[in-house]
Design a protein around this motif. Structure first.
Motif, mmCIF file in Angstrom:
data_model
loop_
_atom_site.group_PDB
_atom_site.id
_atom_site.type_symbol
_atom_site.label_atom_id
_atom_site.label_comp_id
_atom_site.label_asym_id
_atom_site.label_seq_id
_atom_site.Cartn_x
_atom_site.Cartn_y
_atom_site.Cartn_z
ATOM 1 N N MET A 47 0.691 -1.260 -0.023
ATOM 2 C CA MET A 47 0.017 -0.042 -0.029
ATOM 3 C C MET A 47 0.855 1.336 -0.021
ATOM 4 O O MET A 47 0.766 2.365 -0.805
ATOM 5 C CB MET A 47 -0.973 -0.116 1.294
ATOM 6 C CG MET A 47 -1.922 -1.091 1.032
ATOM 7 S SD MET A 47 -3.266 -0.850 2.466
ATOM 8 C CE MET A 47 -2.243 -1.321 3.718
ATOM 9 N N ASN A 51 0.822 4.230 -2.859
ATOM 10 C CA ASN A 51 0.311 5.350 -2.801
ATOM 11 C C ASN A 51 1.639 6.286 -3.346
ATOM 12 O O ASN A 51 1.514 7.705 -3.520
ATOM 13 C CB ASN A 51 0.114 5.811 -1.139
ATOM 14 C CG ASN A 51 -1.263 5.178 -0.689
ATOM 15 O OD1 ASN A 51 -2.191 5.587 -1.437
ATOM 16 N ND2 ASN A 51 -1.180 4.709 0.416
ATOM 17 N N CYS A 76 -6.157 -8.634 -6.521
ATOM 18 C CA CYS A 76 -6.160 -8.225 -4.989
ATOM 19 C C CYS A 76 -6.955 -8.978 -4.151
ATOM 20 O O CYS A 76 -8.344 -8.658 -4.244
ATOM 21 C CB CYS A 76 -6.169 -6.702 -5.010
ATOM 22 S SG CYS A 76 -5.944 -6.131 -3.047
ATOM 23 N N CYS A 106 -5.001 2.455 3.629
ATOM 24 C CA CYS A 106 -5.857 1.601 2.683
ATOM 25 C C CYS A 106 -6.647 2.693 2.001
ATOM 26 O O CYS A 106 -6.571 2.760 0.587
ATOM 27 C CB CYS A 106 -6.928 0.826 3.518
ATOM 28 S SG CYS A 106 -6.304 -0.772 4.264
ATOM 29 N N GLN A 109 -5.085 4.933 -0.979
ATOM 30 C CA GLN A 109 -5.047 4.578 -2.083
ATOM 31 C C GLN A 109 -6.199 4.961 -3.100
ATOM 32 O O GLN A 109 -5.750 5.425 -4.242
ATOM 33 C CB GLN A 109 -4.949 2.998 -2.109
ATOM 34 C CG GLN A 109 -3.851 2.123 -1.402
ATOM 35 C CD GLN A 109 -4.011 0.835 -1.489
ATOM 36 O OE1 GLN A 109 -3.344 -0.014 -2.118
ATOM 37 N NE2 GLN A 109 -4.877 0.246 -0.540
ATOM 38 N N ILE A 110 -7.394 5.017 -2.505
ATOM 39 C CA ILE A 110 -8.250 5.467 -3.315
ATOM 40 C C ILE A 110 -8.226 6.919 -3.585
ATOM 41 O O ILE A 110 -8.730 7.339 -4.680
ATOM 42 C CB ILE A 110 -9.743 5.050 -2.769
ATOM 43 C CG1 ILE A 110 -9.657 3.209 -2.360
ATOM 44 C CG2 ILE A 110 -11.064 5.438 -3.613
ATOM 45 C CD1 ILE A 110 -9.539 2.691 -3.711
ATOM 46 N N MET A 113 -5.962 7.601 -6.115
ATOM 47 C CA MET A 113 -6.370 7.186 -7.564
ATOM 48 C C MET A 113 -7.138 8.159 -8.134
ATOM 49 O O MET A 113 -7.128 8.366 -9.319
ATOM 50 C CB MET A 113 -6.973 5.693 -7.389
ATOM 51 C CG MET A 113 -6.113 4.590 -7.332
ATOM 52 S SD MET A 113 -7.037 3.158 -7.201
ATOM 53 C CE MET A 113 -7.518 2.942 -8.869
ATOM 54 N N SER A 134 -12.738 -2.577 -4.095
ATOM 55 C CA SER A 134 -12.607 -0.962 -3.771
ATOM 56 C C SER A 134 -11.646 -0.291 -4.982
ATOM 57 O O SER A 134 -12.159 0.549 -5.471
ATOM 58 C CB SER A 134 -12.599 -0.477 -2.593
ATOM 59 O OG SER A 134 -13.210 -0.853 -1.624
ATOM 60 N N ILE A 135 -10.745 -0.924 -4.986
ATOM 61 C CA ILE A 135 -9.559 -0.455 -5.926
ATOM 62 C C ILE A 135 -10.044 -0.692 -7.323
ATOM 63 O O ILE A 135 -9.885 0.278 -8.197
ATOM 64 C CB ILE A 135 -8.253 -1.110 -5.683
ATOM 65 C CG1 ILE A 135 -7.657 -0.698 -4.450
ATOM 66 C CG2 ILE A 135 -7.333 -0.577 -6.933
ATOM 67 C CD1 ILE A 135 -6.468 -1.475 -4.184
ATOM 68 N N SER A 136 -10.731 -1.726 -7.673
ATOM 69 C CA SER A 136 -11.386 -2.172 -9.063
ATOM 70 C C SER A 136 -12.599 -0.857 -9.238
ATOM 71 O O SER A 136 -12.658 -0.336 -10.559
ATOM 72 C CB SER A 136 -12.158 -3.408 -8.941
ATOM 73 O OG SER A 136 -11.172 -4.390 -8.844
ATOM 74 N N CYS A 139 -11.020 2.418 -10.408
ATOM 75 C CA CYS A 139 -10.509 2.547 -11.960
ATOM 76 C C CYS A 139 -11.466 3.365 -12.889
ATOM 77 O O CYS A 139 -12.726 3.284 -12.440
ATOM 78 C CB CYS A 139 -10.165 1.251 -12.463
ATOM 79 S SG CYS A 139 -8.764 0.042 -11.608
#
Length: 292
Positions: A47, A51, A76, A106, A109-110, A113, A134-136, A139
């Protein structure tokens, strides 16, 4: 270090990591989670490196589009539970640690992005559990492999189904009722269903996921000007905030005026002038889009 960086005292854009792999393909940067033996589960190190990459790459003029993927058979698999077992620092209780370090790392990261000005295309296969979900969602576009399976894994261990921006992005992507079905039940949802629900832009064979996403990114770079593409993402992301119609119109107006006065905007307008057709044929480089 380039003159661009030296003149403006910008950092050196080196991306050397242990849990992250960066492959520069011209203006397309492929960023891969690189901890396949742990299904790319989110360790503190992974992570922190992700970042760091997102913060630095915003200012990297050579990067036009990012393709995000995972090494091995999983995108992930959520948080790395081995790191969850670490004792908190001596001057912090566990709740303080979880709030100030774990949860912030955590969710950052979002946040990063979304702040990243370059479009992010997910090239996703295998498991996307919890934080991977959540990361998906964060995008801008998603190419899914046939093996892709997504679920709100936190629910299975007594946590909530909403984390790291999932409750913000998912209802806007698939609608409230479908988002509720995903986030209120830890059942897995496969690639074809997610395509039908509008979550994915493409579903392809696992072996084709990365190259399909890279081809989309390369085509995006060829067909657009760098500044105009960044401003387009900015406006789309702003619209997700539920801002008013009037505010979006104002931002679009501002962005169009800015873009039209760049070298790319001026040359693009000249390129469309029928009187310049022969000059465009004779001097194609003169009318090509430039880097930032």
């Amino acid at each position: 270090m380039s003159v661009y960086q030296e003149s403006y005292h910008l950092p050196e854009f080196t991306y050397e990591y242990e849990k992250l792999k960066i492959d520069k393909r011209g203006p397309v940067y492929v960023c891969a989670f690189d901890d396949a033996q742990n299904l790319n589960a989110m360790s503190y190190q992974q992570m922190a490196e992700f970042n760091d990459f997102l913060i630095k790459v915003r200012l990297d003029k050579d990067c036009r589009v990012i393709v995000l993927t995972g090494e091995g058979r999983s995108f992930c698999a959520g948080f790395n539970l081995n790191d969850l077992a670490l004792d908190p620092p001596e001057d912090m209780g566990r709740i303080q640690r979880d709030f100030y370090i774990m949860q912030r790392m955590c969710s950052d990261q979002i946040v990063n992005m979304r702040r990243c000005e370059q479009p992010i295309i997910g090239a996703l296969k295998g498991y996307a559990v919890g934080g991977g979900l959540s990361i998906s969602c964060a995008c801008d576009l998603r190419v899914l492999g046939e093996s892709y399976k997504m679920n709100a894994g936190y629910l299975s261990i007594g946590y909530t189904g909403t984390d790291m921006g999932g409750a913000f992005f998912l209802p806007k992507i698939v609608g409230y009722a479908r988002a509720a079905e995903i986030l209120m039940n830890p059942a897995r949802h496969d690639a074809q269903q997610l395509l039908d629900w509008g979550f994915a832009n493409r579903v392809v064979a696992d072996d084709d996921v990365l190259e399909t996403a890279v081809a989309m990114a390369e085509d995006m770079c060829k067909q657009t000007a760098p500044f105009g593409l960044r401003l387009t993402k900015e406006c789309l992301q702003t619209s997700l905030d539920g801002t008013s119609f009037e505010n979006v119109i104002k931002m679009e107006n501002r962005n169009q005026v800015l873009a039209s006065n760049t070298n790319d905007g001026i040359m693009g307008t000249l390129k469309m002038n029928p009187h310049n057709k022969q000059d465009v044929k004779d001097n194609p480089d003169k009318y090509a889009f430039h880097n930032m």
